[in-house]
Design a protein around this motif. Structure first.
Motif, PDB file in Angstrom:
ATOM      1  N   ILE A 175     -19.902 -68.902 -94.578  1.00  0.00           N
ATOM      2  CA  ILE A 175     -19.248 -68.274 -93.293  1.00  0.00           C
ATOM      3  C   ILE A 175     -19.740 -69.277 -92.169  1.00  0.00           C
ATOM      4  N   ALA A 176     -20.989 -69.807 -92.278  1.00  0.00           N
ATOM      5  CA  ALA A 176     -21.710 -70.567 -91.056  1.00  0.00           C
ATOM      6  C   ALA A 176     -20.675 -71.825 -90.997  1.00  0.00           C
ATOM      7  N   ALA A 177     -19.955 -72.369 -92.206  1.00  0.00           N
ATOM      8  CA  ALA A 177     -19.334 -73.495 -92.257  1.00  0.00           C
ATOM      9  C   ALA A 177     -17.880 -73.374 -92.087  1.00  0.00           C
ATOM     10  N   GLY A 178     -17.344 -72.205 -91.839  1.00  0.00           N
ATOM     11  CA  GLY A 178     -16.072 -71.972 -91.674  1.00  0.00           C
ATOM     12  C   GLY A 178     -15.188 -71.853 -92.930  1.00  0.00           C
ATOM     13  N   ARG A 179     -15.793 -71.820 -94.297  1.00  0.00           N
ATOM     14  CA  ARG A 179     -15.237 -71.824 -95.505  1.00  0.00           C
ATOM     15  C   ARG A 179     -14.987 -70.317 -95.739  1.00  0.00           C
ATOM     16  N   LYS A 180     -15.451 -69.457 -95.275  1.00  0.00           N
ATOM     17  CA  LYS A 180     -15.106 -68.007 -95.469  1.00  0.00           C
ATOM     18  C   LYS A 180     -15.485 -67.296 -94.116  1.00  0.00           C
ATOM     19  N   TYR A 181     -14.624 -66.275 -94.001  1.00  0.00           N
ATOM     20  CA  TYR A 181     -14.811 -65.289 -92.715  1.00  0.00           C
ATOM     21  C   TYR A 181     -15.120 -63.912 -93.234  1.00  0.00           C
ATOM     22  N   MET A 182     -15.331 -63.152 -92.262  1.00  0.00           N
ATOM     23  CA  MET A 182     -16.117 -61.851 -92.840  1.00  0.00           C
ATOM     24  C   MET A 182     -15.326 -60.803 -91.471  1.00  0.00           C
ATOM     25  N   LYS A 183     -15.052 -59.568 -92.022  1.00  0.00           N
ATOM     26  CA  LYS A 183     -14.613 -58.535 -91.271  1.00  0.00           C
ATOM     27  C   LYS A 183     -15.527 -57.238 -91.579  1.00  0.00           C
ATOM     28  N   VAL A 184     -15.726 -56.511 -90.382  1.00  0.00           N
ATOM     29  CA  VAL A 184     -16.366 -55.382 -90.620  1.00  0.00           C
ATOM     30  C   VAL A 184     -15.641 -54.044 -90.499  1.00  0.00           C
ATOM     31  N   TYR A 185     -15.293 -53.458 -91.671  1.00  0.00           N
ATOM     32  CA  TYR A 185     -14.585 -52.220 -91.725  1.00  0.00           C
ATOM     33  C   TYR A 185     -15.468 -50.969 -91.515  1.00  0.00           C
ATOM     34  N   ARG A 186     -15.406 -50.411 -90.316  1.00  0.00           N
ATOM     35  CA  ARG A 186     -16.271 -49.215 -89.990  1.00  0.00           C
ATOM     36  C   ARG A 186     -16.117 -47.941 -90.873  1.00  0.00           C
ATOM     37  N   GLN A 187     -16.909 -47.306 -91.045  1.00  0.00           N
ATOM     38  CA  GLN A 187     -17.093 -46.252 -91.924  1.00  0.00           C
ATOM     39  C   GLN A 187     -15.993 -45.101 -91.589  1.00  0.00           C
ATOM     40  N   MET A 188     -15.321 -44.725 -92.742  1.00  0.00           N
ATOM     41  CA  MET A 188     -14.302 -43.583 -92.471  1.00  0.00           C
ATOM     42  C   MET A 188     -14.700 -42.409 -93.440  1.00  0.00           C
ATOM     43  N   LYS A 189     -16.071 -41.933 -93.326  1.00  0.00           N
ATOM     44  CA  LYS A 189     -16.363 -41.055 -94.090  1.00  0.00           C
ATOM     45  C   LYS A 189     -15.644 -39.588 -93.820  1.00  0.00           C
ATOM     46  N   MET A 190     -14.903 -38.943 -94.508  1.00  0.00           N
ATOM     47  CA  MET A 190     -14.132 -37.867 -94.113  1.00  0.00           C
ATOM     48  C   MET A 190     -14.756 -36.745 -94.077  1.00  0.00           C
ATOM     49  N   TYR A 191     -15.821 -36.466 -95.083  1.00  0.00           N
ATOM     50  CA  TYR A 191     -16.555 -35.342 -95.435  1.00  0.00           C
ATOM     51  C   TYR A 191     -17.437 -34.862 -94.384  1.00  0.00           C
ATOM     52  N   ASN A 192     -17.896 -35.893 -93.694  1.00  0.00           N
ATOM     53  CA  ASN A 192     -18.897 -35.645 -92.506  1.00  0.00           C
ATOM     54  C   ASN A 192     -18.199 -35.344 -91.327  1.00  0.00           C
ATOM     55  N   ASP A 193     -16.791 -35.407 -91.143  1.00  0.00           N
ATOM     56  CA  ASP A 193     -16.230 -35.252 -90.103  1.00  0.00           C
ATOM     57  C   ASP A 193     -15.684 -33.816 -89.809  1.00  0.00           C
ATOM     58  N   THR A 194     -15.751 -33.010 -88.699  1.00  0.00           N
ATOM     59  CA  THR A 194     -15.266 -31.578 -88.753  1.00  0.00           C
ATOM     60  C   THR A 194     -13.785 -31.709 -88.457  1.00  0.00           C
ATOM     61  N   ASP A 195     -13.218 -32.937 -87.869  1.00  0.00           N
ATOM     62  CA  ASP A 195     -11.919 -33.123 -88.022  1.00  0.00           C
ATOM     63  C   ASP A 195     -11.104 -33.631 -89.132  1.00  0.00           C
ATOM     64  N   THR A 196     -11.575 -34.030 -90.168  1.00  0.00           N
ATOM     65  CA  THR A 196     -10.805 -34.481 -91.373  1.00  0.00           C
ATOM     66  C   THR A 196     -11.312 -33.801 -92.633  1.00  0.00           C
ATOM     67  N   ASN A 197     -12.572 -33.026 -92.644  1.00  0.00           N
ATOM     68  CA  ASN A 197     -13.047 -32.366 -93.651  1.00  0.00           C
ATOM     69  C   ASN A 197     -12.229 -30.709 -93.673  1.00  0.00           C
ATOM     70  N   PRO A 198     -11.385 -30.403 -94.430  1.00  0.00           N
ATOM     71  CA  PRO A 198     -10.765 -29.208 -94.595  1.00  0.00           C
ATOM     72  C   PRO A 198     -11.610 -27.818 -94.320  1.00  0.00           C
ATOM     73  N   VAL A 199     -12.631 -27.983 -95.130  1.00  0.00           N
ATOM     74  CA  VAL A 199     -13.456 -26.953 -95.238  1.00  0.00           C
ATOM     75  C   VAL A 199     -14.187 -26.614 -93.903  1.00  0.00           C
ATOM     76  N   LEU A 200     -14.747 -27.798 -93.297  1.00  0.00           N
ATOM     77  CA  LEU A 200     -14.994 -27.746 -91.937  1.00  0.00           C
ATOM     78  C   LEU A 200     -13.996 -27.400 -90.677  1.00  0.00           C
ATOM     79  N   TYR A 201     -12.980 -28.209 -90.742  1.00  0.00           N
ATOM     80  CA  TYR A 201     -12.084 -27.722 -89.814  1.00  0.00           C
ATOM     81  C   TYR A 201     -11.485 -26.480 -89.898  1.00  0.00           C
ATOM     82  N   GLY A 202     -11.325 -25.924 -91.088  1.00  0.00           N
ATOM     83  CA  GLY A 202     -10.922 -24.572 -91.341  1.00  0.00           C
ATOM     84  C   GLY A 202     -11.777 -23.632 -90.715  1.00  0.00           C
ATOM     85  N   GLN A 203     -12.820 -23.680 -90.402  1.00  0.00           N
ATOM     86  CA  GLN A 203     -13.651 -22.982 -89.900  1.00  0.00           C
ATOM     87  C   GLN A 203     -13.709 -22.655 -88.537  1.00  0.00           C
TER      88      GLN A 203
END
Length: 205
Positions: A175-203
């Motif tokens: 990575i330091a030499a430019g032979r590889k590159y990196m991306k950061v994919y932020r977490q998308m955990k749906m079960y912790n989110d009250t807008d994406t977990n149907p058990v939670l948003y159903g309440q």
């Protein structure tokens, strides 16, 4: 974070964490992080401490005699621990993104299957596996066959750590030499989110 970002250095930190945890052997123990605040080692120590505590929480929750109410509380604690672990991994990856932001990426550069921080996460877990597998090889109450199998597994784990250590340092070099590159994919955990977990948003309806 200071620039001691090698896998070999991380292994030293992780081994210290595991040894320190087992001096207390208590999931509620409070210890002082021995590294300078803001350093790479400080973050690694804090992250591995989370892993060490969670390892033992996972042991406790598998007790067949555990009280169901206590088990539910423990499961919620493990969920919170997983979230903290993921947050810290992303913090480490953010550091690497900033560190290599000015690197000129080569035209033939490729992306790795995992980010540097998640590779360090695997090293942290390996430190715990190695410690506990080694403990199994020293059990006087275990059958000879069990001890022999654990010795073989310990050898494999040590080899795996050496291979992963080499691979991480090579990845960072690439990575330091430019032979590889990196991306950061932020977490998308749906079960912790009250807008994406149907058990939670159903309440909420």
């Amino acid at each position: 974070m200071t620039d001691n970002c090698t896998a070999a250095n991380a292994n030293k930190v992780f081994d210290l964490v595991v040894a320190t945890y087992h001096e207390h052997d208590d999931v509620d123990a409070k210890v002082e992080n021995p590294y300078e605040n803001g350093s790479f080692e400080h973050t690694l120590f804090a992250k591995c401490w989370i892993d060490a505590v969670q390892w033992h929480l996972e042991d406790i929750i598998r007790d067949p005699q555990i009280d169901p109410v206590a088990a539910l509380a423990l499961k919620r604690r493990i969920d919170r621990s997983n979230q903290e672990r993921t947050d810290m991994v992303e913090e480490i990856d953010t550091y690497f993104r900033q560190k290599y932001a000015c690197v000129a990426v080569g035209p033939d550069a490729t992306i790795n299957t995992e980010s540097p921080a998640w590779a360090f996460d695997r090293l942290s877990i390996l430190a715990l596996k190695i410690y506990h597998m080694q403990a199994e090889t020293m059990r006087s109450d275990a059958a000879e066959g069990h001890v022999a199998r654990c010795r073989a597994k310990l050898g494999t784990l040590l080899e795996q750590r050496q291979d992963l250590t080499t691979a991480i340092d090579q990845l960072l070099s690439d990575i330091a030499a430019g032979r590889k590159y990196m991306k950061v994919y932020r977490q998308m955990k749906m079960y912790n989110d009250t807008d994406t977990n149907p058990v939670l948003y159903g309440q909420k309806n």
